[in-house]
Design a protein around this motif. Sequence first.
Motif, short mmCIF file in Angstrom:
data_model
loop_
_atom_site.label_atom_id
_atom_site.label_comp_id
_atom_site.label_asym_id
_atom_site.label_seq_id
_atom_site.Cartn_x
_atom_site.Cartn_y
_atom_site.Cartn_z
N PRO A 1 31.26 -5.44 -64.82
CA PRO A 1 30.39 -6.40 -64.12
C PRO A 1 29.14 -5.76 -63.52
O PRO A 1 28.10 -6.42 -63.42
CB PRO A 1 31.30 -6.97 -63.03
CG PRO A 1 32.69 -6.83 -63.59
CD PRO A 1 32.67 -5.55 -64.37
N ALA A 2 29.22 -4.51 -63.11
CA ALA A 2 28.06 -3.84 -62.50
C ALA A 2 26.87 -3.78 -63.46
O ALA A 2 25.72 -3.70 -63.02
CB ALA A 2 28.43 -2.43 -62.05
N TYR A 3 27.13 -3.86 -64.77
CA TYR A 3 26.07 -3.71 -65.77
C TYR A 3 25.80 -5.02 -66.51
O TYR A 3 25.26 -5.01 -67.62
CB TYR A 3 26.43 -2.59 -66.73
CG TYR A 3 26.75 -1.30 -65.99
CD1 TYR A 3 25.73 -0.60 -65.35
CD2 TYR A 3 28.06 -0.84 -65.88
CE1 TYR A 3 26.01 0.56 -64.64
CE2 TYR A 3 28.35 0.31 -65.16
CZ TYR A 3 27.31 1.01 -64.55
OH TYR A 3 27.59 2.14 -63.83
N GLN A 4 26.16 -6.13 -65.88
CA GLN A 4 25.94 -7.44 -66.50
C GLN A 4 24.44 -7.68 -66.70
O GLN A 4 23.62 -7.40 -65.83
CB GLN A 4 26.52 -8.55 -65.63
CG GLN A 4 26.44 -9.93 -66.27
CD GLN A 4 27.22 -10.97 -65.48
OE1 GLN A 4 27.71 -10.71 -64.39
NE2 GLN A 4 27.34 -12.16 -66.04
N ASP A 5 24.09 -8.19 -67.88
CA ASP A 5 22.71 -8.55 -68.25
C ASP A 5 21.75 -7.36 -68.27
O ASP A 5 20.54 -7.55 -68.16
CB ASP A 5 22.16 -9.62 -67.28
CG ASP A 5 22.95 -10.91 -67.32
OD1 ASP A 5 23.53 -11.21 -68.38
OD2 ASP A 5 22.99 -11.60 -66.29
N LEU A 6 22.27 -6.16 -68.45
CA LEU A 6 21.39 -4.98 -68.44
C LEU A 6 21.19 -4.35 -69.81
O LEU A 6 20.29 -3.54 -70.00
CB LEU A 6 21.95 -3.92 -67.48
CG LEU A 6 22.09 -4.32 -66.01
CD1 LEU A 6 22.51 -3.10 -65.18
CD2 LEU A 6 20.81 -4.92 -65.47
N LEU A 7 22.01 -4.71 -70.81
CA LEU A 7 21.95 -4.07 -72.14
C LEU A 7 21.19 -4.94 -73.13
O LEU A 7 21.38 -6.16 -73.19
CB LEU A 7 23.37 -3.84 -72.67
CG LEU A 7 23.49 -3.41 -74.15
CD1 LEU A 7 22.94 -2.01 -74.35
CD2 LEU A 7 24.94 -3.51 -74.61
N VAL A 8 20.36 -4.30 -73.96
CA VAL A 8 19.77 -4.95 -75.12
C VAL A 8 20.00 -4.05 -76.33
O VAL A 8 19.88 -2.83 -76.25
CB VAL A 8 18.26 -5.23 -74.91
CG1 VAL A 8 17.48 -3.95 -74.62
CG2 VAL A 8 17.67 -5.94 -76.13
N THR A 9 20.37 -4.67 -77.45
CA THR A 9 20.63 -3.91 -78.67
C THR A 9 20.11 -4.68 -79.87
O THR A 9 20.20 -5.92 -79.92
CB THR A 9 22.14 -3.63 -78.87
OG1 THR A 9 22.34 -2.96 -80.12
CG2 THR A 9 22.95 -4.91 -78.85
N PRO A 10 19.54 -3.99 -80.84
CA PRO A 10 19.20 -4.69 -82.10
C PRO A 10 20.46 -5.15 -82.81
O PRO A 10 21.53 -4.57 -82.66
CB PRO A 10 18.45 -3.61 -82.90
CG PRO A 10 18.84 -2.32 -82.29
CD PRO A 10 19.16 -2.58 -80.87
N GLY A 11 20.34 -6.21 -83.58
CA GLY A 11 21.49 -6.79 -84.25
C GLY A 11 21.96 -5.97 -85.43
O GLY A 11 21.19 -5.29 -86.11
N ALA A 12 23.25 -6.07 -85.72
CA ALA A 12 23.86 -5.27 -86.80
C ALA A 12 23.48 -5.78 -88.18
O ALA A 12 23.46 -5.00 -89.14
CB ALA A 12 25.37 -5.26 -86.64
N THR A 13 23.19 -7.06 -88.33
CA THR A 13 22.90 -7.61 -89.65
C THR A 13 21.45 -7.41 -90.07
O THR A 13 21.13 -7.50 -91.26
CB THR A 13 23.22 -9.12 -89.70
OG1 THR A 13 22.49 -9.78 -88.66
CG2 THR A 13 24.71 -9.36 -89.52
N THR A 14 20.58 -7.14 -89.12
CA THR A 14 19.15 -7.05 -89.41
C THR A 14 18.55 -5.69 -89.10
O THR A 14 17.36 -5.47 -89.37
CB THR A 14 18.38 -8.11 -88.61
OG1 THR A 14 18.69 -7.97 -87.21
CG2 THR A 14 18.74 -9.51 -89.06
N SER A 15 19.33 -4.78 -88.55
CA SER A 15 18.77 -3.53 -88.05
C SER A 15 19.72 -2.37 -88.33
O SER A 15 20.91 -2.46 -88.06
CB SER A 15 18.53 -3.65 -86.54
OG SER A 15 18.39 -2.41 -85.93
#
Length: 346
Positions: A161-175
Amino acid sequence: MRKRAFIPILALGLGACSLAGGSDDGDQAEQVVLVTHESFALPDELVAEFEDESGYTLKVQAAGDAGTLANKLVLTKDDPTGDVAFGVDNTFASRALTEGVFADYTPAEVPAGVAGYDLPGDDGSHLTPVDNGNVCVNIDTTWFASHGLPAPTTLDDLTKPAYQDLLVTPGATTSSPGMAFLLATIATYGDGWPDYWKALLANGAEITDGWSDAYEVDFTQGGGSGNRPIVVSYDSSPAFTVTDDGSSTTKALLDTCFTQVEYAGVLAGAENPDGAKAFVDFLLSPEVQAALPEAMYVFPVVDGTSLPEDWAAHAPRPTAPLTVAPEQIDAHRDEWLRTWSDLVSQ
């Protein structure tokens, strides 16, 4: 405070433009058409050197991420849109080989170190290693310091919960970095990886189409106005966020890394196979290998190639990167991607 921009030095999305000399209407026999991804970049002087030495004009068709590139190469295998491809990596290469995308070609002179990156099962007979790197979770160390929050260190931490809404990652199907991150979770959690992704998504992970959107738009240290201090990027990324005092504002979490190797190969059915072979050879030249870190933020594959000073200080490499056997990737890629797509679409 100055930060080095993490942006390729040649304009991306080059479409079907010629990099130097010649035009789209030029004699095809005097032209080498390179099909690549949007992050391909070499200094203009190196492109000119290739053209001067080979007698060919280099024409670049660049669009999308490496995953998109691999898919396009498969779809056009019976009528290839170019002569040579660069940027297919070890997460997608086995599919391209199975589909017969590449012709037989091994450079006559393979420098020391290159063969160590050969794709298992191919041994350099179709695909020539050009560069390598590790896809890793990266963090904005200044953001965590200013918010008084301990930075995450493991994949497990990203579901807390401490890291909620903090991660962004490119998608596996397009990247390809996105695919590499998916494989890192498969290597870590085995058959339980879907449960991990359910937890990750429930914790607010954001998915983008490609690396550029994730890093340059949403990441807090990407140069824009992003609001996510955790991003899936590369082990070399912190070397490009160095400030005037010699410190980096970012850090790669080395226990989360998955090794990525990029290859070049002559396309089966190429109109100019000789030009394609010349370009593959050129990518292994000392000049190109030395330019790769600054031009495309990747490590060279030729032993003894010098690295920029910042890399020694700020781009440490993982000692035990996560791995998934290529034959496992080939056997289960479609299944894994279908499952992943179902999860992110819920």
